[in-house]
Design a protein around this motif. Structure first.
Motif, mmCIF file in Angstrom:
data_model
loop_
_atom_site.group_PDB
_atom_site.id
_atom_site.type_symbol
_atom_site.label_atom_id
_atom_site.label_comp_id
_atom_site.label_asym_id
_atom_site.label_seq_id
_atom_site.Cartn_x
_atom_site.Cartn_y
_atom_site.Cartn_z
ATOM 1 N N ASN A 60 11.562 8.444 15.356
ATOM 2 C CA ASN A 60 10.762 8.115 14.172
ATOM 3 C C ASN A 60 9.547 7.292 14.568
ATOM 4 O O ASN A 60 9.617 6.502 15.513
ATOM 5 C CB ASN A 60 11.554 7.214 13.207
ATOM 6 N N ILE A 61 8.467 7.444 13.815
ATOM 7 C CA ILE A 61 7.389 6.459 13.885
ATOM 8 C C ILE A 61 7.222 5.859 12.494
ATOM 9 O O ILE A 61 7.290 6.560 11.484
ATOM 10 C CB ILE A 61 6.051 7.040 14.412
ATOM 11 N N LEU A 62 7.049 4.534 12.462
ATOM 12 C CA LEU A 62 7.023 3.801 11.204
ATOM 13 C C LEU A 62 6.155 2.569 11.393
ATOM 14 O O LEU A 62 6.230 1.898 12.415
ATOM 15 C CB LEU A 62 8.458 3.400 10.829
ATOM 16 N N GLY A 63 5.327 2.257 10.392
ATOM 17 C CA GLY A 63 4.383 1.160 10.582
ATOM 18 C C GLY A 63 4.505 0.009 9.607
ATOM 19 O O GLY A 63 3.705 -0.915 9.652
ATOM 20 N N ASN A 64 5.485 0.026 8.705
ATOM 21 C CA ASN A 64 5.570 -1.065 7.726
ATOM 22 C C ASN A 64 6.298 -2.276 8.313
ATOM 23 O O ASN A 64 6.606 -2.334 9.500
ATOM 24 C CB ASN A 64 6.224 -0.577 6.425
ATOM 25 N N ARG A 65 6.602 -3.260 7.456
ATOM 26 C CA ARG A 65 7.237 -4.486 7.934
ATOM 27 C C ARG A 65 8.613 -4.201 8.527
ATOM 28 O O ARG A 65 9.053 -4.859 9.468
ATOM 29 C CB ARG A 65 7.340 -5.483 6.769
ATOM 30 N N ASP A 66 9.279 -3.182 7.990
ATOM 31 C CA ASP A 66 10.576 -2.766 8.523
ATOM 32 C C ASP A 66 10.417 -2.302 9.969
ATOM 33 O O ASP A 66 11.208 -2.646 10.853
ATOM 34 C CB ASP A 66 11.144 -1.632 7.655
ATOM 35 N N GLY A 67 9.363 -1.519 10.215
ATOM 36 C CA GLY A 67 9.085 -1.050 11.569
ATOM 37 C C GLY A 67 8.791 -2.200 12.518
ATOM 38 O O GLY A 67 9.225 -2.201 13.675
ATOM 39 N N ARG A 126 0.647 4.245 10.532
ATOM 40 C CA ARG A 126 1.373 5.021 9.527
ATOM 41 C C ARG A 126 1.847 4.195 8.336
ATOM 42 O O ARG A 126 2.214 4.741 7.311
ATOM 43 C CB ARG A 126 2.588 5.717 10.165
ATOM 44 N N ASN A 127 1.933 2.885 8.502
ATOM 45 C CA ASN A 127 2.436 2.013 7.445
ATOM 46 C C ASN A 127 3.782 2.538 6.936
ATOM 47 O O ASN A 127 4.705 2.737 7.694
ATOM 48 C CB ASN A 127 1.409 1.851 6.318
ATOM 49 N N ASP A 128 3.893 2.820 5.622
ATOM 50 C CA ASP A 128 5.177 3.238 5.039
ATOM 51 C C ASP A 128 5.432 4.737 5.195
ATOM 52 O O ASP A 128 6.510 5.222 4.869
ATOM 53 C CB ASP A 128 5.191 2.869 3.544
ATOM 54 N N ASN A 129 4.427 5.477 5.667
ATOM 55 C CA ASN A 129 4.577 6.931 5.798
ATOM 56 C C ASN A 129 5.267 7.251 7.118
ATOM 57 O O ASN A 129 4.641 7.486 8.137
ATOM 58 C CB ASN A 129 3.208 7.623 5.729
ATOM 59 N N LYS A 130 6.576 7.254 7.054
ATOM 60 C CA LYS A 130 7.387 7.465 8.248
ATOM 61 C C LYS A 130 7.383 8.945 8.628
ATOM 62 O O LYS A 130 7.338 9.813 7.763
ATOM 63 C CB LYS A 130 8.820 7.004 7.970
ATOM 64 N N GLU A 131 7.420 9.204 9.931
ATOM 65 C CA GLU A 131 7.570 10.582 10.384
ATOM 66 C C GLU A 131 8.786 10.655 11.290
ATOM 67 O O GLU A 131 8.941 9.865 12.209
ATOM 68 C CB GLU A 131 6.321 11.055 11.133
ATOM 69 N N GLY A 132 9.663 11.590 10.977
ATOM 70 C CA GLY A 132 10.864 11.766 11.781
ATOM 71 C C GLY A 132 10.870 13.130 12.444
ATOM 72 O O GLY A 132 10.570 14.138 11.795
ATOM 73 N N TRP A 133 11.171 13.155 13.738
ATOM 74 C CA TRP A 133 11.336 14.427 14.447
ATOM 75 C C TRP A 133 12.782 14.540 14.905
ATOM 76 O O TRP A 133 13.343 13.597 15.462
ATOM 77 C CB TRP A 133 10.461 14.481 15.705
ATOM 78 N N ASP A 134 13.353 15.713 14.675
ATOM 79 C CA ASP A 134 14.676 15.997 15.219
ATOM 80 C C ASP A 134 14.583 17.231 16.095
ATOM 81 O O ASP A 134 14.058 18.271 15.664
ATOM 82 C CB ASP A 134 15.672 16.250 14.089
ATOM 83 N N ASN A 135 15.064 17.102 17.313
ATOM 84 C CA ASN A 135 15.206 18.261 18.189
ATOM 85 C C ASN A 135 16.703 18.497 18.366
ATOM 86 O O ASN A 135 17.426 17.626 18.856
ATOM 87 C CB ASN A 135 14.558 18.005 19.549
ATOM 88 N N ILE A 136 17.161 19.665 17.940
ATOM 89 C CA ILE A 136 18.588 19.978 17.970
ATOM 90 C C ILE A 136 18.811 21.159 18.915
ATOM 91 O O ILE A 136 18.251 22.247 18.698
ATOM 92 C CB ILE A 136 19.104 20.327 16.550
ATOM 93 N N GLU A 156 0.808 -1.229 0.000
ATOM 94 C CA GLU A 156 0.000 0.000 0.000
ATOM 95 C C GLU A 156 0.840 1.279 0.000
ATOM 96 O O GLU A 156 0.440 2.292 0.549
ATOM 97 C CB GLU A 156 -0.973 0.019 1.190
ATOM 98 N N VAL A 157 2.016 1.205 -0.606
ATOM 99 C CA VAL A 157 2.823 2.420 -0.767
ATOM 100 C C VAL A 157 2.268 3.210 -1.948
ATOM 101 O O VAL A 157 2.060 4.411 -1.871
ATOM 102 C CB VAL A 157 4.311 2.070 -1.039
ATOM 103 N N LEU A 158 2.024 2.502 -3.043
ATOM 104 C CA LEU A 158 1.535 3.120 -4.274
ATOM 105 C C LEU A 158 0.041 2.879 -4.435
ATOM 106 O O LEU A 158 -0.493 1.876 -3.963
ATOM 107 C CB LEU A 158 2.283 2.524 -5.477
ATOM 108 N N LYS A 159 -0.602 3.807 -5.131
ATOM 109 C CA LYS A 159 -2.031 3.640 -5.405
ATOM 110 C C LYS A 159 -2.226 2.590 -6.497
ATOM 111 O O LYS A 159 -1.362 2.382 -7.342
ATOM 112 C CB LYS A 159 -2.621 4.976 -5.854
#
Length: 435
Positions: free
Chosen positions: A275-282, A330-340, A96-99
């Motif tokens: 990061n939050i990630l929901g696919n098989r990698d996650g 989230r599946n493949d739609n990863k979200e990354g936060w960086d606090n610097i 479900e990455v691509l339509k």
């Protein structure tokens, strides 16, 4: 294009993906759609980037294919191994990455990619439950079966060349043990003795690929080819190796943003990445032993860019933390936060926040294309061993740590290395220096 002694990319190029999941199927679908004129390979350096060659009156900016003989997309044939038996069309739909509208026009091509049985050890990826798995009594038998797979695929598809790329899950962390990993002889003995603790399945893929005259690319942070035994094998077989871990989202940002802090001579107190990630990698990385492998890879970036020994006032004792959280919605739609947390004039503190809502496989797919085409180019150019010029595409670039060599993680220095290698292979002068 200048006349060079690089062999021309005649015939078909077989790209064998270890893993036929979200990343691999997004890559395949994009190539098939591009070949039909239905999509564009955006994000691919080999298809879009232009490099300056020559100076003064001779200066011109050329696409890679006009400097060096790259394989054409029309000459690529795909194959794969996977623990799940679904063909690439089924796997792409499942991911479900691509339509659906972007998959269906190349359904026939995708359905023809049926994964071979994987060389798999559940101890290395406990969260995966596929049954499309080889029955191997020893690691050496695993190697022999994989070599046979490569030979059979090459013959059946009439390929003149093969490249093998790892696009599967991250294995559990395998620390380098020089008594096993320090020499090719020791590694081969461990494989024959079925030493499952020190010999990961991925090492069997790499060994099989190199012995069959195929470059090998490690797209996960696995130890696989990052050991002296594999460097010896690459030298012996005169094959290129590259790795490790595709540089897609957060680390791409880090390798590009850290140099801003360093170049501007600002101080760093801490860098927290999550990061939050929901696919098989996650799912696989939700297992602590597997996350450890990824953590080592992601942590290495900053330490070679912002060095305390070079600027003790600015970079002594900064705190660096990396987290990955499995979050299925989230599946493949990863979200990354960086606090610097940085500091400036007279030590006054400031903060930078980066929120990257990325699509993991959309960022990874062009990297697979570039790494496979450039590794094939390197092999035809007679380049073998660690391909440092491919560091641009990788999170934790390979380097000879036994000789005290340090990886180059600064994105702009990596880009200079890439451009100079293309220039050299194209018969031009490598005329940019890395400071």
């Amino acid at each position: 294009m200048k006349q060079t002694n690089i062999k021309q990319p005649e015939g078909k190029l077989g790209i064998l993906c270890v893993g036929c999941g979200a990343v691999a199927t997004t890559f395949m679908t994009g190539v098939f759609m591009t070949r039909k004129g239905l999509a564009k390979p955006i994000g691919s350096m080999t298809q879009y980037d232009k490099i300056r060659v020559g100076k003064g009156a001779d200066k011109q900016y050329l696409h890679y294919k006009d400097i060096v003989p790259l394989a054409k997309l029309s000459d690529i044939v795909f194959g794969a191994w996977d623990v799940y038996p679904q063909n690439a069309y089924q796997a792409a739909m499942y991911a479900e990455v691509l339509k659906e509208k972007d998959i269906n026009p190349v359904r026939d091509e995708l359905e023809q990619v049926v994964p071979m049985k994987a060389a798999f050890d559940k101890n290395y990826a406990k969260r995966l439950n596929g049954d499309n798995v080889k029955d191997c009594k020893t690691r050496w038998e695993m190697v022999e079966q994989l070599r046979e797979d490569i030979r059979a695929f090459k013959a059946k598809n009439q390929c003149s060349r093969i490249v093998v790329i790892w696009a599967a899950s991250t294995e559990i962390y395998v620390p380098v043990d020089l008594s096993v990993h320090g020499s090719l002889k020791a590694l081969e003995e461990a494989m024959k003795a079925d030493d499952r603790q020190h010999v990961a399945p991925s090492m069997c893929y790499a060994y099989a690929a190199l012995r069959e005259g195929a470059p090998f690319i490690m797209g996960a942070p696995n130890t696989t080819v990052d050991i002296p035994a594999m460097w010896q094998l690459a030298e012996e077989t005169k094959m290129p190796i590259a790795g490790k871990d595709f540089k897609t989202g957060q680390t791409l940002v880090k390798s590009g943003f850290a140099p801003i802090i360093g170049t501007r001579c600002l101080g760093l107190s801490g860098w927290f990445s999550t990061n939050i990630l929901g696919n098989r990698d996650g799912l696989v990385l939700d297992e602590p032993d597997n996350f450890r492998t990824k953590e080592v890879s992601k942590l290495s970036t900053l330490e070679t860019i912002l060095k305390p020994e070079v600027q003790p006032d600015l970079y002594t004792d900064y705190y660096h933390k990396v987290r990955i959280n499995y979050y299925p919605p989230r599946n493949d739609n990863k979200e990354g936060w960086d606090n610097i947390d940085i500091f400036g004039w007279m030590g006054y503190p400031m903060q930078i926040k980066i929120n990257f809502l990325c699509r993991d496989s959309i960022l990874a797919a062009p990297l697979l294309l570039d790494l496979t085409l450039l590794s094939d180019l390197a092999a035809r150019a007679g380049r073998y061993g660690i391909q440092r010029f491919l560091s641009f595409f990788l999170k934790s670039p390979m380097h000879d740590y036994t000789q005290g060599e340090e990886a180059v993680n600064n994105l702009y220095q990596q880009y200079t290395m890439l451009k100079n290698a293309i220039r050299e292979m194209g018969g031009y002068e490598a005329d940019e220096e890395m400071d």
